[in-house]
Design a protein around this motif. Structure first.
Motif, PDB file in Angstrom:
ATOM      1  N   GLU A 179       7.709 -12.640  -0.042  1.00 56.57           N
ATOM      2  CA  GLU A 179       8.941 -13.397  -0.271  1.00 56.57           C
ATOM      3  C   GLU A 179       9.918 -12.542  -1.085  1.00 56.57           C
ATOM      4  N   GLU A 180       9.393 -11.932  -2.144  1.00 60.27           N
ATOM      5  CA  GLU A 180      10.222 -11.056  -2.991  1.00 60.27           C
ATOM      6  C   GLU A 180      10.826  -9.929  -2.169  1.00 60.27           C
ATOM      7  N   ILE A 181       9.981  -9.306  -1.330  1.00 61.52           N
ATOM      8  CA  ILE A 181      10.438  -8.155  -0.541  1.00 61.52           C
ATOM      9  C   ILE A 181      11.510  -8.581   0.447  1.00 61.52           C
ATOM     10  N   LEU A 233      -3.276   3.170  -8.937  1.00 64.54           N
ATOM     11  CA  LEU A 233      -4.210   3.595  -7.888  1.00 64.54           C
ATOM     12  C   LEU A 233      -4.876   2.379  -7.237  1.00 64.54           C
ATOM     13  N   LYS A 234      -5.403   1.481  -8.073  1.00 64.35           N
ATOM     14  CA  LYS A 234      -6.100   0.304  -7.552  1.00 64.35           C
ATOM     15  C   LYS A 234      -5.107  -0.691  -6.972  1.00 64.35           C
ATOM     16  N   LYS A 235      -4.069  -0.996  -7.735  1.00 58.99           N
ATOM     17  CA  LYS A 235      -3.125  -2.054  -7.368  1.00 58.99           C
ATOM     18  C   LYS A 235      -2.483  -1.780  -6.012  1.00 58.99           C
ATOM     19  N   TYR A 236      -2.134  -0.512  -5.750  1.00 63.35           N
ATOM     20  CA  TYR A 236      -1.389  -0.176  -4.527  1.00 63.35           C
ATOM     21  C   TYR A 236      -2.263   0.534  -3.508  1.00 63.35           C
ATOM     22  N   LYS A 237      -3.580   0.616  -3.789  1.00 62.13           N
ATOM     23  CA  LYS A 237      -4.529   1.244  -2.853  1.00 62.13           C
ATOM     24  C   LYS A 237      -4.103   2.659  -2.467  1.00 62.13           C
ATOM     25  N   MET A 238      -3.553   3.417  -3.418  1.00 60.34           N
ATOM     26  CA  MET A 238      -3.168   4.808  -3.159  1.00 60.34           C
ATOM     27  C   MET A 238      -4.426   5.661  -3.004  1.00 60.34           C
ATOM     28  N   HIS A 239      -4.324   6.789  -2.291  1.00 57.30           N
ATOM     29  CA  HIS A 239      -5.452   7.715  -2.210  1.00 57.30           C
ATOM     30  C   HIS A 239      -5.531   8.588  -3.452  1.00 57.30           C
ATOM     31  N   SER A 240      -4.380   8.904  -4.044  1.00 57.97           N
ATOM     32  CA  SER A 240      -4.333   9.561  -5.356  1.00 57.97           C
ATOM     33  C   SER A 240      -3.041   9.161  -6.045  1.00 57.97           C
ATOM     34  N   VAL A 241      -3.071   9.190  -7.363  1.00 51.56           N
ATOM     35  CA  VAL A 241      -1.847   9.032  -8.144  1.00 51.56           C
ATOM     36  C   VAL A 241      -1.713  10.271  -9.034  1.00 51.56           C
ATOM     37  N   VAL A 242      -0.561  10.930  -8.948  1.00 54.33           N
ATOM     38  CA  VAL A 242      -0.327  12.118  -9.760  1.00 54.33           C
ATOM     39  C   VAL A 242       0.336  11.672 -11.061  1.00 54.33           C
ATOM     40  N   ALA A 243      -0.409  11.824 -12.158  1.00 53.61           N
ATOM     41  CA  ALA A 243       0.100  11.406 -13.468  1.00 53.61           C
ATOM     42  C   ALA A 243       0.775  12.583 -14.148  1.00 53.61           C
ATOM     43  N   LEU A 285      14.859   2.301  -0.346  1.00 51.10           N
ATOM     44  CA  LEU A 285      13.757   1.474   0.175  1.00 51.10           C
ATOM     45  C   LEU A 285      13.957   1.127   1.643  1.00 51.10           C
ATOM     46  N   GLN A 286      15.214   0.965   2.065  1.00 53.19           N
ATOM     47  CA  GLN A 286      15.453   0.714   3.497  1.00 53.19           C
ATOM     48  C   GLN A 286      15.059   1.949   4.315  1.00 53.19           C
ATOM     49  N   MET A 287      15.395   3.133   3.831  1.00 50.00           N
ATOM     50  CA  MET A 287      15.057   4.353   4.568  1.00 50.00           C
ATOM     51  C   MET A 287      13.556   4.605   4.536  1.00 50.00           C
ATOM     52  N   MET A 344       6.821  -2.132  -3.447  1.00 49.79           N
ATOM     53  CA  MET A 344       6.714  -1.904  -2.000  1.00 49.79           C
ATOM     54  C   MET A 344       5.509  -1.036  -1.656  1.00 49.79           C
ATOM     55  N   LEU A 345       4.955  -0.331  -2.638  1.00 51.79           N
ATOM     56  CA  LEU A 345       3.882   0.627  -2.342  1.00 51.79           C
ATOM     57  C   LEU A 345       2.736  -0.023  -1.577  1.00 51.79           C
ATOM     58  N   LEU A 346       2.357  -1.207  -2.048  1.00 52.82           N
ATOM     59  CA  LEU A 346       1.219  -1.875  -1.415  1.00 52.82           C
ATOM     60  C   LEU A 346       1.519  -2.186   0.051  1.00 52.82           C
ATOM     61  N   VAL A 347       2.749  -2.619   0.320  1.00 56.17           N
ATOM     62  CA  VAL A 347       3.142  -2.967   1.682  1.00 56.17           C
ATOM     63  C   VAL A 347       3.253  -1.705   2.545  1.00 56.17           C
ATOM     64  N   LEU A 348       3.779  -0.636   1.963  1.00 59.26           N
ATOM     65  CA  LEU A 348       3.831   0.651   2.679  1.00 59.26           C
ATOM     66  C   LEU A 348       2.410   1.042   3.106  1.00 59.26           C
ATOM     67  N   ARG A 349       1.500   0.974   2.148  1.00 55.98           N
ATOM     68  CA  ARG A 349       0.123   1.436   2.347  1.00 55.98           C
ATOM     69  C   ARG A 349      -0.647   0.565   3.345  1.00 55.98           C
ATOM     70  N   THR A 350      -0.503  -0.761   3.210  1.00 59.93           N
ATOM     71  CA  THR A 350      -1.364  -1.651   3.992  1.00 59.93           C
ATOM     72  C   THR A 350      -0.706  -2.150   5.278  1.00 59.93           C
ATOM     73  N   GLU A 351       0.644  -2.116   5.353  1.00 59.89           N
ATOM     74  CA  GLU A 351       1.293  -2.706   6.533  1.00 59.89           C
ATOM     75  C   GLU A 351       2.186  -1.742   7.292  1.00 59.89           C
ATOM     76  N   TRP A 352       3.051  -0.989   6.574  1.00 61.82           N
ATOM     77  CA  TRP A 352       4.005  -0.123   7.269  1.00 61.82           C
ATOM     78  C   TRP A 352       3.290   1.043   7.944  1.00 61.82           C
ATOM     79  N   THR A 353       2.437   1.740   7.208  1.00 71.75           N
ATOM     80  CA  THR A 353       1.652   2.850   7.792  1.00 71.75           C
ATOM     81  C   THR A 353       0.220   2.791   7.268  1.00 71.75           C
TER      82      THR A 353
END
Lengths: 329, 329
Positions: A8-10, A254-264, A163-165, A220-229
């Motif tokens: 809804e937010e997105i 890392l956990k919240k957005y299911k990233m493969h790595s997070v560069v800190a 974010l649109q691009m 948007m990261l979570l949606v990018l990761r799980t839905e867009w690609t």
């Protein structure tokens, strides 16, 4: 937050955003670029494609934009990484903030045109020493990458454009499956003013202090990761000025957005070293201090390319050894 | 607000500001530049000196600056005006925002190095048509102005840098008396976060909206005009997106800050026309529409140079005709 609330937010973020200019042109460019490099393309280049985001986004405070909030980023990380990805055989979609650092131009002065060139005997333009090699290299390598179909540059300014691009890019990279990679180095605003609730005209400085309320940008990261690609290999970045909270925030991301790595990375030391946070543990990566002018992006990209290879192998074979599991996570 | 309160505000602004880097270097450069062009200098150039401010200032929201508020300005007005002032025989101190439009470079593409040049037969750099003339002109005219001692460029980024430098410039231009002019085209923030009350670290986006309180930047124009350089000819700018309130706000500024003229411009039409607001009435100035590519800054600077001449005459003779009084005001 549950998934319904996030969507809804997105949706309301994208609805509130001003429409992207020539989005169809962007889509066409992307389609062409991805087909050209796609493993499945007849031309059989079979290159991996990485989307490198670079520079900071702006948040307009007024619709006829006079004032905006900006996130600082020189774009040096994204520009350097782009060079190393191309060197490693990747095709790069460089989604960058207008005016930030460009690939192959990092060693040039702030205003290259006025600082690097001079007019010889009132006619010919010539490059001033000591810039000569840097300038020639920049022009040569940049043109080679672009004309060779290895580098597609797409500029943004606002958080709305970014974010649109990013969504358009993600959807067109979907066809690449695990050969697609996201390297999200841009400094993206956490807060924004919804376009419709935005002052139409310049905020007046009548008298007294100005109070502002900014809404959180939906994650948007979570949606990018799980839905867009869903098949893409995804790396995000976490920048903090306070080292005490850095690693904790990185592993949360890392956990919240299911990233493969997070560069800190920490603002003050980010050019010297970064920590690659994975579910299997943290890896300290620092630049080769024995070589002056060496970049931390060199070993960083090498490490991530290596992990991407393992990731592709496992997702295509489906099965993998215990060691490989450890390698990816 | 009474003068005591204003001075208190100004003092606390400067006290709260982070110290300006190499301010002594800036002071030396200025001293040299002004002596070189000063009417009283032995070299007898006797040029008038104008300080043109250009581009927008930023307001840091965090001490280790990751986020800041920015005022939009391409710097095109300041860059164009600088060219016309030099053409009119002035020496220009160009106080500009880093990365904004530079004098003589207005007709170049966004990224001139990568768009205007190419490598011929893998060795020599050559300028691409159709940019050839524009690039040569930019490099030639820019270097001529700088090396000829007619153009001194001083960059700023934050509101703190801008106002500290403006004060240094004003104090060093004092010696020029009525031959000094200020052309304040920069887009200066109305609000700021006092350095000490600023978050040391990056503002966390824990949850919920972000509320911010910004203080008003003290109005330095009056102090510039009446104390820093009491004899200088002072022009300020007023930009609005709402034409209905534009002229009223411009004439308020004229009286409140004792400016000699206020240039009123509206965001959407600012490249076509401006209104010069004076106590004697308003003058509409528009670009020569019969010539493509003509600038509104051409007639604008011509008008202001003319009024500056009258101003110098009157302040030096002390007496003036009724007509002249009308001319200045």
């Amino acid at each position: 937050m549950d998934s319904a609330a996030l969507h809804e937010e997105i949706d309301s973020f994208f609805e509130s955003a001003p429409p992207l200019k020539d989005s169809s042109k962007v889509t066409d460019k992307l389609k062409q670029f991805i087909e050209f490099n796609s493993p499945s393309s007849g031309e059989g280049r079979g290159r991996r494609v990485v989307c490198v985001t670079s520079g900071g986004t702006t948040v307009p405070l007024e619709q006829r934009c006079v004032r905006y909030i900006d996130n600082f980023s020189s774009g040096n990380r994204g520009a350097a990484s782009t060079e190393y990805f191309i060197k490693a055989g990747y095709a790069v979609i460089f989604l960058y903030r207008r005016g930030t650092c460009q690939p192959y131009c990092r060693s040039l002065p702030e205003d290259p045109l006025l600082e690097c060139f001079e007019i010889a005997d009132d006619v010919d333009i010539q490059v001033r020493q000591p810039h000569s090699e840097a300038v020639k290299g920049a022009i040569r390598d940049h043109h080679a990458a672009v004309t060779g179909g290895l580098l597609l540059k797409l500029p943004f300014t606002t958080i709305f454009e970014y974010l649109q691009m990013l969504r358009i890019i993600a959807l067109s990279m979907r066809s690449l499956g695990p050969h697609a990679m996201f390297y999200l180095a841009a400094a993206v605003s956490d807060f924004y003013v919804p376009w419709k609730s935005m002052a139409e005209h310049k905020i007046q400085s009548a008298s007294g202090p100005l109070d502002m309320r900014l809404m959180q940008v939906p994650k948007m990261l979570l949606v990018l990761r799980t839905e867009w690609t869903p098949m893409a290999f995804c790396i995000s970045f976490k920048l903090e000025t306070d080292s005490k909270i850095l690693l904790e925030k990185a592993s949360t991301a890392l956990k919240k957005y299911k990233m493969h790595s997070v560069v800190a990375n920490e603002l003050l030391t980010r050019k010297e070293e970064v920590i690659v946070v994975t579910s299997g543990g943290n890896i300290l990566v620092h630049r080769d201090r024995t070589r002056t002018g060496s970049d931390v992006e060199d070993p960083l990209v090498e490490l991530l390319v290596d992990r991407h290879s393992t990731y592709i192998k496992t997702t295509s074979t489906g099965s993998l050894s215990k060691q490989e599991v450890l390698d990816i996570h």
